[in-house]
Design a protein around this motif. Sequence first.
Motif, PDB file in Angstrom:
ATOM      1  N   LYS A   1       0.902  -1.140  -0.115  1.00 51.43           N
ATOM      2  CA  LYS A   1      -0.015  -0.061   0.019  1.00 51.43           C
ATOM      3  C   LYS A   1       0.807   1.133   0.015  1.00 51.43           C
ATOM      4  O   LYS A   1       0.399   2.419  -0.270  1.00 51.43           O
ATOM      5  N   LYS A   2       2.092   0.990   0.519  1.00 56.19           N
ATOM      6  CA  LYS A   2       2.955   2.248   0.621  1.00 56.19           C
ATOM      7  C   LYS A   2       4.455   1.563   0.154  1.00 56.19           C
ATOM      8  O   LYS A   2       4.604   0.651   0.332  1.00 56.19           O
TER       9      LYS A   2
ATOM     10  N   GLN B   1       0.787   4.756  -2.176  1.00 57.73           N
ATOM     11  CA  GLN B   1       1.137   5.795  -1.307  1.00 57.73           C
ATOM     12  C   GLN B   1       2.629   5.769  -1.693  1.00 57.73           C
ATOM     13  O   GLN B   1       3.295   4.939  -1.243  1.00 57.73           O
TER      14      GLN B   1
ATOM     15  N   ASP C   1       6.140   7.578  -0.718  1.00 54.60           N
ATOM     16  CA  ASP C   1       6.967   8.423  -0.042  1.00 54.60           C
ATOM     17  C   ASP C   1       8.368   8.579  -0.759  1.00 54.60           C
ATOM     18  O   ASP C   1       8.662   7.659  -1.141  1.00 54.60           O
TER      19      ASP C   1
ATOM     20  N   HIS D   1      -1.025   9.998  -4.769  1.00 54.34           N
ATOM     21  CA  HIS D   1      -0.582   9.889  -3.255  1.00 54.34           C
ATOM     22  C   HIS D   1       0.928  10.230  -2.874  1.00 54.34           C
ATOM     23  O   HIS D   1       1.642   9.024  -2.902  1.00 54.34           O
TER      24      HIS D   1
END
Length: 182
Positions: A8-9, A52, A54, A76
């Motif tokens: 998810k990230k 997501q 980063d 995102h």
Amino acid sequence: MHIFTDRKKILIDTRSSDEFLAGHIEGSVFVGFGGKQFKWWLELMLPDKYIQLDVIASPHNQDQVKETLQALGYTHISFQVLEGTLSQVEHISAEMLVTKASELNILDVREQDERVKGTLPNAEALPLSDIVQGKLPSEKDNFVVHCAGGCRSLIAISLLKLLRKCHLVQLDGGYSAIQHRT
């Protein structure tokens, strides 16, 4: 199965290969923004535009990285600051590799059409595109990893470290450095 299907990230590091080698956050995936194929590799590795992201970026191109990610459809995005203890990627010169080649496990992440130009003896072939699809090298714990010039091997190292703990070493300059040595 794609390596990021269930995630998810993800933390991506878009800085230069030299910056990533010098210090990165463990678990980050290298996709150098300055590379010629940034968009192609990013979309191959991260087909889910809703994941997501980063992002670690050099301060001088953070805005450009954000614009590119948004233009590709990633929605995102947040930026992360490098802090704390940073990991380094061990690396080896072409000269050192040639002298120790018989003692080392070598992983060639170039595509099949590139390997027709030459290979290192006993190198295991596993293209980066296969690693992205979840294929892993043999059960050996340590490899010197190389591509043609050094960028894709860093992507491969960051992905393989995410998939399993093993000792990976970058070949400075990739296979091109071996060819120029002779």
